[in-house]
Design an enzyme around this catalytic site. Structure first.
Site, PDB file in Angstrom:
ATOM      1  N   GLU A   1      -2.522  -3.880   7.004  1.00 38.07           N
ATOM      2  CA  GLU A   1      -3.614  -4.848   7.160  1.00 38.07           C
ATOM      3  C   GLU A   1      -3.696  -5.936   6.097  1.00 38.07           C
ATOM      4  O   GLU A   1      -4.779  -6.463   5.860  1.00 38.07           O
ATOM      5  CB  GLU A   1      -4.938  -4.083   7.157  1.00 38.07           C
ATOM      6  CG  GLU A   1      -5.307  -3.408   5.817  1.00 38.07           C
ATOM      7  CD  GLU A   1      -4.879  -1.959   5.693  1.00 38.07           C
ATOM      8  OE1 GLU A   1      -3.944  -1.554   6.421  1.00 38.07           O
ATOM      9  OE2 GLU A   1      -5.459  -1.230   4.879  1.00 38.07           O
TER      10      GLU A   1
ATOM     11  N   GLU B   1       0.854  -1.191   0.000  1.00 34.97           N
ATOM     12  CA  GLU B   1       0.000   0.000   0.000  1.00 34.97           C
ATOM     13  C   GLU B   1       0.886   1.234   0.000  1.00 34.97           C
ATOM     14  O   GLU B   1       1.867   1.248   0.739  1.00 34.97           O
ATOM     15  CB  GLU B   1      -0.926   0.039   1.215  1.00 34.97           C
ATOM     16  CG  GLU B   1      -2.017   1.076   1.032  1.00 34.97           C
ATOM     17  CD  GLU B   1      -3.050   1.116   2.172  1.00 34.97           C
ATOM     18  OE1 GLU B   1      -2.739   0.645   3.272  1.00 34.97           O
ATOM     19  OE2 GLU B   1      -4.129   1.641   1.938  1.00 34.97           O
TER      20      GLU B   1
ATOM     21  N   GLU C   1      -5.883  -2.898  12.562  1.00 33.86           N
ATOM     22  CA  GLU C   1      -5.601  -3.733  11.386  1.00 33.86           C
ATOM     23  C   GLU C   1      -6.661  -4.808  11.206  1.00 33.86           C
ATOM     24  O   GLU C   1      -6.997  -5.174  10.085  1.00 33.86           O
ATOM     25  CB  GLU C   1      -4.211  -4.376  11.501  1.00 33.86           C
ATOM     26  CG  GLU C   1      -3.048  -3.396  11.644  1.00 33.86           C
ATOM     27  CD  GLU C   1      -3.062  -2.268  10.633  1.00 33.86           C
ATOM     28  OE1 GLU C   1      -3.582  -2.462   9.521  1.00 33.86           O
ATOM     29  OE2 GLU C   1      -2.567  -1.179  10.962  1.00 33.86           O
TER      30      GLU C   1
ATOM     31  N   ALA D   1       1.984  -0.468  10.917  1.00 32.70           N
ATOM     32  CA  ALA D   1       1.419  -1.787  10.643  1.00 32.70           C
ATOM     33  C   ALA D   1       0.557  -1.724   9.399  1.00 32.70           C
ATOM     34  O   ALA D   1       0.083  -0.656   9.030  1.00 32.70           O
ATOM     35  CB  ALA D   1       0.575  -2.254  11.827  1.00 32.70           C
TER      36      ALA D   1
END
Ligand SMILES: [Zn+2]
Length: 882
Positions: free
Chosen positions: A300, A162, A334, A298
Site C-alpha cells: 500500500e 515493509e 490497499e 500487493a
C-alpha cells in the site's frame, strides 16, 4: 500489504491448506514507551534522497540528507542501514559548522553508528550521507524484476520496504513511529518512467542520455511507505474530485489494467465518504510488476500502490471470475490502507492488526457492497474458518502480540493478524451497529491523522460513538488467543416461547484438558421460521434467555460471531433436518462448525457426511464449494493408503459429478461468478480423485486446442492446464516445459513454470525441483515452484531445499526466509520430519525466529495424532452408505 495466497489451481491439490501458526505470549507496552531498536537520542524530520541506480550492474549510489532533531547530548547518531557502504557522513549544525563522522556498521542489528569528535548538543541538524547499495533480485529494498518481451529481456526496478527494508536503500530511522516527510530525486535513463509516492515536480537533463527526476515532498509518513519504481512503463489515468488515479504497467499491458483503473474510481468515491476525510495526496497510482513474492501480493505505498501483475492485470487469455474478484478486493484492501495504515499508523508492530485486520475487513465490505452480484459476503465464513484453524492450536497467539525483532515483525503477517482481525471487526461492528462503527472510525482517523496509535485508541472512539461499552469485549478477543465454544445447553418450549440456556467453554484441538479461557461473547440467536434475531452477550461462561416461537434454534445466526457453535444431538438433528431452510451463510457456518467439531471428536463425522450426502443439487454454489473442499481434504488425508483412498474417491465422484454435469463445462453467458468458481473447483477435485471422464475431457480440450481444431474458453484455460500438469507423464511434462520456455507473457510464463511443479508423478517432481533452482525460470518464481512440489511431496521438497539451502535462500525474499522451510515441511505425515525440522530450526534460526518451525511441528503432530482415528470413522460411514 496483501498477502500472497496460493492460487486455487495449486490449492485444490493441497487438500488441507498449510497454515502458519505462532507461539503465544503477550506483554503490552504502555503507550509512552514505544518499542524501538534505536537509541532515543535523535529523530528525523525530513529526508532528501538522491538515488542513482545502475540497473544493469545491480548497484546504486545515493546521497541522503536527513534534517534531524537531536534530543539528548550525545557523541553518536545511530540509525538503520542494511547492506550499505558509506563513503562520507557529515553533520551540519544551524550555524553551518560541520563535522565528519567515523562510521561503525553493525550488520546483525542492521544499524550504522556515526561517531563524532565533538559532542552534539540538543537542537536541529542536517545529516548528510554518501553511500552505495545493492539492487536485489527478490522483493526487499530496491530490487530488479526481469521479464521477456518480443524485443528481448527487460529489467524494471521497484522497492518493497515493509516491514523493515527501507534501510536497504536509505539510512533511516526505519520504524513506523519515526514519521517524517520525504523528498526523492533520481537520475535515470531518459526513456524510462520513474514513479514515486508523489507527482513529479521537475525533470532536468543530465549527461549520457539520463534525466534527473524530482518528486514533490510527501506528507509526514512512516519510512516503510516510501516507493520508487523505474522502467519502460505506460500509464493511464482518470480523475475523481482532485485526485488523479493511475495505473502503470510495463509497455504493452496497459489495456489489461482497465478494470483496475475503473474500479479504483468507484472505491475512492466510497472511501472518501466512509472515512469522512478526502484522500489527502494529489495522485494515487497502482503499479503492476511481473513476478511474485512468497510474502505478499500487493503493497500500500502511499500514493503508489505496488501489485504483482497477477493481482492487477486482467489477461484475457487466462483470467477467470476469481481473478477479477481478486483484482478488485486487492485494490480495495490497499486503498483502505491509504487511511488505515498510511494516514494513521500503528505505533509499533505489536498492533499490526490495526492495519491488516482493518484493511481485510474493509476489502470484504467494499467488494460485497460494490459487487453484490459476486456474493462475496458468503466468504466471511471461509475466512473465519482459516483463522480458526490457526487459532485452535496451542501455538496460536493473541491478535495484539509483542514483537521484539524485525524477523518477528515479518512473522506477524499471518492468519491471526489478517483473518481473525477481520472476523473480530465484523463481530464488533455488528455489536455496536454500522453507523456507530463508522462514526467511531471517522473520529479515530480525524484525531490521529498523520500520527501513530495503539489498539485502545480505536476502542475509545468507537465506544464514544456507540455510547455503549465495547472495550471489555474487544480486549477479550484481541488480548487473549483462542476460540470460544458456545453450547446450546437446553431449549424448553412453553407457550410459544423458547427458554434457552447457553454456556461457554473453549474450542481447541491439541490441548484437551486445558482450563477454558472466558470471553464476553456477543451471540445472535434465531428460532427457525421466525425472522427475528435476538442478541445476547454471554458473560462469565453462561447466559439464559427467552425467544419468541418454538422450533429449531440456530446459534450465530448471520455468522458475525467469532466462536464455534455446539448443539446436543436432538437440537442438532432439528437443525440439520431443516438445513435447506437456513440462510446460505448459516448453512456454511453450520457445516464449518460441524466439520471442525468432528475433527477433534466432539461431534460425529456422520453429522457432516449426512448433510453432504443429502445436499440437493439446487443448493448454493458456495455450499457445494465447501463440500468439495472438505472432500478434497479427506482425500489428501488418505495419502499413502491407495485402497482406502480410492474407496473414498469413488464416493466423492458419485456425489460431486452430477453437480458438474448440471453446470456443465461450458460457461454460460453472464453466469454467476460463484458458478464459474465452483466449476473450476469441481474439475480440479474430480481430477485429483482420478475421475477418468473428467481427466479425459480436460485432455480432449487441451489436444483440440493444440491441434487448432477448437479453442478452450479463456476462463477454462488454466484449469485444463492444471489437470494436464497434475497427471503429466514424462512426455507431456516436457511438452509443458517447452510451452513455458516459449511463452513471452511474464504472467502466463510464471503460471506455466508453477504448473510444472504440481504434478503427482514423483520423477517429474524431482525434475521440477532441479529446474526451480536453475537459471531458467524467472528469479521470483523459483521459491513458488518448490512450494508447489511440497503440496504433494512435502518431505522431498524440504530435503531438497535444505540440501541446497544457500541457493534457495537467495530465491526467497528476506522477509519470508525464516518461515519458508517450515512451510514446505508442514504438510508432512512422516514422523521423522519432526526431528528434521527441529534440527533445522536449531542450526539455522535464532530462538526468536522459530515460531514458524514450532507451528509446523505442531501441525505434523496433530496430523499424526488424529489422522488414523478420523479416517476410521470416515471408513465406517462409507461402509454404511455405499
Ligand atoms: Zn494489508
Amino acid at each position: 500489504m496483501h498477502r500472497h495466497l496460493i492460487s486455487l489451481a495449486i490449492l485444490a491439490y493441497a487438500g488441507v491448506t498449510a497454515l502458519p501458526v505462532h507461539a503465544n505470549h503477550l506483554t503490552l507496552t504502555t503507550p509512552s514507551e514505544v518499542t524501538t531498536q534505536l537509541p532515543r537520542t535523535a529523530k528525523p524530520v525530513h529526508y532528501e534522497v538522491l538515488i542513482v541506480p545502475d540497473a544493469k550492474n545491480g548497484t546504486f549510489s545515493a546521497k541522503t540528507t536527513i534534517y534531524i532533531e537531536v534530543l539528548q547530548k550525545t557523541m553518536d547518531i545511530t540509525l538503520n542501514a542494511a547492506d550499505l557502504e558509506f563513503n562520507r557522513v557529515s553533520l551540519f549544525s544551524d550555524n553551518a559548522k560541520s563535522q565528519h563522522a567515523s562510521i561503525i556498521i553493525n550488520p546483525e542489528r542492521q544499524t550504522a553508528s556515526f561517531h563524532f569528535a565533538r559532542q552534539i548538543i540538543p537542537g536541529k541538524y542536517k545529516l548528510t550521507m554518501e553511500y552505495k547499495g545493492k539492487i536485489g533480485s527478490q522483493a526487499a529494498g530496491l530490487f530488479a524484476l526481469d521479464y521477456d518481451t518480443k524485443e528481448g529481456k527487460q529489467r524494471a526496478l521497484f522497492t518493497q520496504f515493509e516491514n523493515s527494508e527501507a534501510r536497504r536503500m536509505i539510512p533511516s530511522w526505519d520504524e513506523p513511529n519515526y514519521k517524517a516527510s520525504f523528498q526523492l530525486s533520481a537520475i535515470v535513463p531518459a526513456d524510462h518512467m520513474a514513479v514515486s509516492n508523489m507527482p513529479i515536480n521537475s525533470v532536468g537533463k543530465t549527461v549520457n542520455g539520463k534525466k534527473r527526476v524530482s518528486f514533490a515532498t510527501t506528507p509526514t509518513m512512516s519510512s516503510y511507505l516510501l516507493f520508487f519504481g523505474l522502467g519502460d512503463f505506460e500509464r493511464a489515468t482518470t480523475k475523481l474530485d482532485n485526485t488523479e488515479l493511475g495505473v502503470i504497467t510495463k509497455r504493452g499491458s496497459l489495456e489489461q489494467a482497465r478494470f483496475a483503473l475503473d474500479s479504483s474510481k468507484d472505491i475512492l468515491r466510497e472511501y472518501n465518504d466512509y472515512f469522512g476525510i478526502k484522500y489527502p495526496l494529489p495522485k494515487l497510482d497502482n503499479i503492476a510488476a511481473p513476478g511474485q513474492s512468497q510474502f505478499f501480493e500487493a503493497m500500500e505505498n502511499w500514493g503508489s500502490i505496488f501489485t504483482f501483475e497477477f493481482g492487477l492485470l486482467n489477461n484475457p487469455a487466462i483470467s477467470t471470475a476469481r481473478d477479477q474478484e481478486n483484482i478488485f478486493s486487492t485494490e480495495a484492501h490497499e486503498m483502505a490502507h491509504q487511511w488505515f495504515g498510511n494516514l494513521v499508523t500503528m505505533q509499533w508492530w505489536d498492533d499490526l492488526w490495526l492495519n491488516e485486520g482493518f484493511a481485510s475487513w474493509m476489502e470484504s465490505r467494499m467488494t460485497d457492497r460494490l459487487h453484490p452480484e459476486w456474493n462475496t459476503g458468503l466468504s466471511a465464513v471461509e475466512k473465519r474458518n482459516l483463522a480458526m484453524r490457526t487459532d485452535a492450536i496451542s501455538t496460536t497467539h493473541p491478535i495484539v502480540q509483542h514483537v521484539s525483532t524485525v524477523e518477528q515483525a515479518s512473522q506477524a503477517f499471518d492468519n491471526i493478524t489478517y483473518m481473525k482481525g477481520e472476523a473480530i471487526i465484523r463481530m464488533l461492528e455488528a455489536y455496536v451497529g454500522e453507523d456507530a462503527w463508522r462514526n467511531g472510525v471517522r473520529s479515530y482517523l480525524a484525531k490521529h491523522a498523520y500520527g501513530n496509535t495503539v489498539t485502545t485508541d480505536l476502542w475509545v472512539e468507537i465506544e464514544q460513538a456507540a455510547q455503549k461499552p465495547l472495550t471489555d469485549i474487544a480486549n477479550d478477543f484481541t488480548l487473549q488467543p483462542g476460540i470460544p465454544l458456545i453450547r446450546l445447553d437446553s431449549v424448553v418450549c412453553e407457550n410459544q416461547q423458547s427458554q434457552i440456556t447457553l454456556s461457554q467453554s473453549e474450542f481447541n484441538i491439541d490441548t484437551e484438558n486445558k482450563k477454558p479461557l472466558t470471553w464476553r461473547v456477543p451471540v445472535t440467536l434465531q428460532v427457525l421460521g421466525n425472522d427475528q434475531k435476538t442478541k445476547v452477550v454471554v458473560e462469565g461462561g453462561k447466559a439464559q434467555l427467552q425467544l419468541d416461537g418454538c422450533g429449531p434454534v440456530l446459534l450465530n445466526a448471520g455468522q458475525s460471531g467469532y466462536f464455534r457453535s455446539s448443539y446436543d444431538t436432538q437440537a442438532f438433528n432439528n437443525l440439520s433436518h431443516s438445513f435447506t431452510q437456513l440462510a446460505t451463510i448459516d448453512q456454511l457456518g453450520l457445516l464449518a462448525d460441524t466439520w471442525a467439531l468432528a475433527f477433534n471428536g466432539h461431534q460425529s463425522f456422520s453429522d457432516f457426511m449426512d448433510i453432504a450426502d443429502a445436499l440437493p443439487l439446487s443448493a448454493d454454489p458456495k455450499v457445494w464449494s465447501q463440500i468439495t473442499q472438505v472432500f478434497s481434504e479427506i482425500h489428501t488425508n488418505y495419502a499413502n493408503q491407495p485402497e482406502r483412498q480410492q474407496q473414498f474417491a469413488q464416493y466423492a465422484i458419485k456425489r460431486l459429478k452430477p453437480k458438474l454435469d448440471l453446470i456443465s463445462w461450458t460457461p454460460a453467458e453472464n453466469e454467476h461468478h460463484a458458478i464459474a468458481e465452483l466449476r473450476e473447483q469441481l474439475i480440479l477435485s474430480l481430477s485429483e480423485f482420478n475421475d477418468t471422464e473428467t481427466i479425459a475431457e480436460a485432455h480432449r480440450l487441451y489436444d483440440a486446442q493444440n491441434k487448432h481444431v477448437a479453442t478452450i474458453p479463456p476462463e477454462l484455460n488454466m484449469v485444463i492446464l492444471s489437470v494436464v500438469a497434475y497427471h503429466a507423464n514424462s512426455e507431456s511434462w516436457e511438452e509443458l516445459h517447452r510451452q513455458a520456455m516459449a511463452e513471452t507473457s511474464p504472467m502466463i510464463k510464471d503460471h506455466l513454470y508453477q504448473l510444472l511443479a504440481i504434478g503427482k508423478d514423483q520423477f517429474n517432481a524431482q525434475k521440477a525441483l532441479k529446474l526451480a533452482i536453475s537459471d531458467e525460470p524467472n528469479k521470483t518464481i523459483s521459491a513458488g515452484m518448490i512450494s508447489a512440489v511440497a503440496k504433494a511431496y512435502p518431505d522431498a521438497a524440504f530435503d531438497f531445499a535444505l540440501a541446497n539451502l544457500d541457493t534457495v535462500s537467495t530465491l526467497v525474499d528476506e522477509t519470508s526466509r525464516s518461515r519458508y522451510l517450515p512451510q514446505l515441511a508442514m504438510g508432512s505425515s512422516d514422523p521423522t520430519m519432526i526431528n528434521k525440522l527441529a534440527d533445522y530450526a536449531q542450526q539455522h534460526l535464532t530462538p526468536e525466529s522459530r515460531k514458524e518451525a514450532d507451528a509446523a511441528i505442531a501441525q505434523i503432530n496433530l496430523r499424526l495424532l488424529y489422522r488414523e482415528r478420523n479416517l476410521k470413522k470416515i471408513d465406517a460411514w462409507l461402509a454404511a452408505h455405499t
